[in-house]
Design an enzyme around this catalytic site. Structure first.
Site, PDB file in Angstrom:
ATOM      1  N   GLU A 290     -32.420  10.237   2.423  1.00 38.59           N
ATOM      2  CA  GLU A 290     -31.442   9.915   3.460  1.00 38.59           C
ATOM      3  C   GLU A 290     -30.033  10.365   3.078  1.00 38.59           C
ATOM      4  O   GLU A 290     -29.700  10.475   1.894  1.00 38.59           O
ATOM      5  CB  GLU A 290     -31.444   8.402   3.719  1.00 38.59           C
ATOM      6  CG  GLU A 290     -32.759   7.949   4.343  1.00 38.59           C
ATOM      7  CD  GLU A 290     -32.866   6.454   4.583  1.00 38.59           C
ATOM      8  OE1 GLU A 290     -33.440   6.093   5.622  1.00 38.59           O
ATOM      9  OE2 GLU A 290     -32.398   5.664   3.750  1.00 38.59           O
TER      10      GLU A 290
ATOM     11  N   CYS B 197     -22.235  10.704   2.288  1.00 39.43           N
ATOM     12  CA  CYS B 197     -22.875  10.071   1.132  1.00 39.43           C
ATOM     13  C   CYS B 197     -24.220  10.756   0.926  1.00 39.43           C
ATOM     14  O   CYS B 197     -25.078  10.714   1.809  1.00 39.43           O
ATOM     15  CB  CYS B 197     -23.043   8.575   1.438  1.00 39.43           C
ATOM     16  SG  CYS B 197     -23.885   7.671   0.135  1.00 39.43           S
TER      17      CYS B 197
ATOM     18  N   CYS C  47     -35.532   6.403  -7.024  1.00 35.92           N
ATOM     19  CA  CYS C  47     -34.687   6.187  -8.197  1.00 35.92           C
ATOM     20  C   CYS C  47     -35.507   5.453  -9.247  1.00 35.92           C
ATOM     21  O   CYS C  47     -36.313   4.585  -8.915  1.00 35.92           O
ATOM     22  CB  CYS C  47     -33.465   5.347  -7.810  1.00 35.92           C
ATOM     23  SG  CYS C  47     -32.282   5.139  -9.170  1.00 35.92           S
TER      24      CYS C  47
ATOM     25  N   CYS D 108     -32.812  -1.158 -10.414  1.00 30.70           N
ATOM     26  CA  CYS D 108     -31.914  -2.290 -10.155  1.00 30.70           C
ATOM     27  C   CYS D 108     -32.545  -3.110  -9.026  1.00 30.70           C
ATOM     28  O   CYS D 108     -32.806  -2.591  -7.943  1.00 30.70           O
ATOM     29  CB  CYS D 108     -30.527  -1.809  -9.747  1.00 30.70           C
ATOM     30  SG  CYS D 108     -29.786  -0.689 -10.968  1.00 30.70           S
TER      31      CYS D 108
ATOM     32  N   CYS E  82     -31.210  -3.267  -5.257  1.00 31.95           N
ATOM     33  CA  CYS E  82     -31.018  -2.011  -4.519  1.00 31.95           C
ATOM     34  C   CYS E  82     -32.351  -1.551  -3.933  1.00 31.95           C
ATOM     35  O   CYS E  82     -33.356  -1.471  -4.647  1.00 31.95           O
ATOM     36  CB  CYS E  82     -30.463  -0.950  -5.469  1.00 31.95           C
ATOM     37  SG  CYS E  82     -30.348   0.689  -4.732  1.00 31.95           S
TER      38      CYS E  82
ATOM     39  N   CYS F 131     -24.489   0.571   1.353  1.00 32.81           N
ATOM     40  CA  CYS F 131     -24.755   0.680  -0.087  1.00 32.81           C
ATOM     41  C   CYS F 131     -25.998  -0.109  -0.457  1.00 32.81           C
ATOM     42  O   CYS F 131     -26.118  -1.287  -0.129  1.00 32.81           O
ATOM     43  CB  CYS F 131     -23.602   0.094  -0.897  1.00 32.81           C
ATOM     44  SG  CYS F 131     -22.036   0.864  -0.601  1.00 32.81           S
TER      45      CYS F 131
HETATM   46  N1  SAH Z   1     -27.352   5.230  -8.873  1.00 31.46           N
HETATM   47  C1  SAH Z   1     -25.959   5.422  -8.674  1.00 31.46           C
HETATM   48  C2  SAH Z   1     -25.633   5.930  -7.300  1.00 31.46           C
HETATM   49  C3  SAH Z   1     -25.916   4.956  -6.187  1.00 31.46           C
HETATM   50  S1  SAH Z   1     -24.411   4.460  -5.533  1.00 31.46           S
HETATM   51  C4  SAH Z   1     -25.217   4.140  -8.993  1.00 31.46           C
HETATM   52  O1  SAH Z   1     -25.860   3.140  -9.211  1.00 31.46           O
HETATM   53  O2  SAH Z   1     -24.002   4.169  -9.088  1.00 31.46           O
HETATM   54  C5  SAH Z   1     -24.819   3.071  -4.635  1.00 31.46           C
HETATM   55  C6  SAH Z   1     -23.900   1.921  -4.955  1.00 31.46           C
HETATM   56  O3  SAH Z   1     -24.314   0.788  -4.188  1.00 31.46           O
HETATM   57  C7  SAH Z   1     -23.992   1.525  -6.398  1.00 31.46           C
HETATM   58  O4  SAH Z   1     -22.766   1.061  -6.842  1.00 31.46           O
HETATM   59  C8  SAH Z   1     -24.995   0.401  -6.303  1.00 31.46           C
HETATM   60  O5  SAH Z   1     -24.977  -0.437  -7.416  1.00 31.46           O
HETATM   61  C9  SAH Z   1     -24.564  -0.286  -5.057  1.00 31.46           C
HETATM   62  N2  SAH Z   1     -25.597  -1.139  -4.488  1.00 31.46           N
HETATM   63  C10 SAH Z   1     -26.922  -1.087  -4.732  1.00 31.46           C
HETATM   64  N3  SAH Z   1     -27.568  -2.030  -4.019  1.00 31.46           N
HETATM   65  C11 SAH Z   1     -26.626  -2.677  -3.306  1.00 31.46           C
HETATM   66  C12 SAH Z   1     -26.683  -3.727  -2.358  1.00 31.46           C
HETATM   67  N4  SAH Z   1     -27.839  -4.303  -2.029  1.00 31.46           N
HETATM   68  N5  SAH Z   1     -25.523  -4.129  -1.814  1.00 31.46           N
HETATM   69  C13 SAH Z   1     -24.359  -3.535  -2.138  1.00 31.46           C
HETATM   70  N6  SAH Z   1     -24.247  -2.533  -3.001  1.00 31.46           N
HETATM   71  C14 SAH Z   1     -25.375  -2.102  -3.593  1.00 31.46           C
END
Ligand code: SAH
Length: 352
Positions: free
Chosen positions: A91, A104, A111, A115, A118, A335
């Protein structure tokens, strides 16, 4: 010379080889059509129809549009793509603001960082994206923005995947965005979960791109839980890598902090975070993101008053924080919500 994998993976030299029977300026026309004008090959009419057909056959594109979802009264658009090898949907999110347009991009299909909060992490890893697959996302989104007479000015590597686990392809895309599409390196942001060797490689790269570190916790026991890669690259190592990066680059780093109710939004968390932010010179900027809901994570985001309070605690300690406005939560484009429509199968990681 090896055959490029797709139209947007091809270098100028590779295109010249495919166009070897043609006058040299054809390559320039093609390159400008693809990257300056962001046109589809069929619309680059400076090239003859038979030539376009030949190129189409030799250098196919990589992304097949499956669905376009729209939110925020048309200002946020999420593209769901199928990759040419038939698997692993990805996406891309296009966001129109009053003064700028941001894309974005995804850097991996899925991935491997796992985490728990996410959606991409919940779905597991499928494969790396190529330079062309990353670049094509932006070209196609730019074409869309052009229809509204707007131009993409910012690119954030914050879609699906961990950019620094695919650094060579990410850097290839950065060079294309900067060198061929005319997007300033200062408007490119690479976000990482904290892959220390990747940060060190990035420090050796020439362009002044922005680095964002998804911190989410400023003590190891909590970060081990939220961001499992912390067990491999704990905070001390991560901060040392950030300090070394700053010594070379001298460009402010930002910390991302998804605010999870009762988990990382307390006074203690604010104080620990402020300490880490202040330990970098210049002080890190903090982006607070109220946690967006995902199917596999029951805990909710901090409410608006709690986020404000946390931001105030940081600012009392001299740390600037921005509260990030959520875009596209209703179409799962915000995000942490990008899972390409995949049902969340927590065992999917076994298939890596
Ligand atoms: N893998 C990289 C790039 C992804 S950026 C990274 O982790 O930085 C996506 C951003 O959204 C990251 O900062 C991630 O931690 C955050 N994120 C992930 N899940 C989220 C959620 N459920 N709510 C808000 N932010 C989230």
């Amino acid at each position: 010379m090896s055959r490029p994998r797709s139209l947007y993976d091809a270098t100028g030299a590779q295109l010249a080889e495919v166009l070897s029977g043609e006058p040299a300026y054809r390559v320039k026309q093609l390159w400008a059509g693809l990257y300056e004008q962001c046109k589809a090959l069929d619309d680059i009419t400076t090239l003859s129809a038979p030539l376009r057909a030949e190129l189409n056959e030799k250098l196919p594109t990589s992304l097949l549009l499956v669905r376009e979802s729209v939110s925020d009264k048309g200002d946020t658009i999420k593209f769901l793509w199928r990759l040419a090898d038939g698997h692993h949907p990805i996406e891309t999110v296009l966001m129109h603001y009053a003064d700028r347009v941001t894309v974005c991009v995804s850097t991996q299909a899925g991935c491997a960082m796992a985490c728990g909060f996410c959606a991409t992490g919940q779905a597991g890893f499928s494969r790396q994206l190529t330079v062309g697959e990353i670049v094509e996302q932006v070209v196609r989104a730019s074409r869309h923005a052009k229809q509204r007479k707007q131009r993409v000015a910012n690119i954030v590597f914050m879609g699906m995947g961990e950019p620094l686990a695919n650094e060579p392809a990410v850097w290839g895309a950065v060079e294309r965005f900067h060198g061929d599409m005319g997007i300033s390196a200062r408007h490119l942001t690479i976000s990482t979960v904290g892959i220390v060797p990747g940060i060190r490689t990035l420090a050796t790269r020439p362009l002044p791109v922005n680095l964002a570190v998804s911190l989410h916790a400023a003590r190891n026991d909590l970060r081990d839980d939220l961001v499992p890669i912390n067990k491999r690259y704990p905070l001390e190592e991560l901060m040392t890598a950030c300090r070394d990066y700053l010594r070379v680059k001298n460009r402010r780093i930002s910390f991302e902090w998804a605010m999870i109710a009762g988990v990382n939004d307390t006074a203690r968390d604010a104080s620990e975070l402020a300490k880490l932010a202040l330990s970098l010179k210049p002080t890190a900027h903090v982006n607070l993101i109220p946690l967006n809901p995902t199917p596999g994570f029951p805990t909710r985001g901090t409410d608006a008053a709690g986020v404000r309070r946390f931001a105030d605690r940081l600012s009392d300690r001299g740390v600037n924080a921005t509260i990030r406005r959520n875009r596209g939560t209703d179409i799962d484009a915000a995000c942490g919500q990008l899972a390409a429509g995949q049902p969340v199968v927590l065992t999917a990681r076994r298939n890596v």
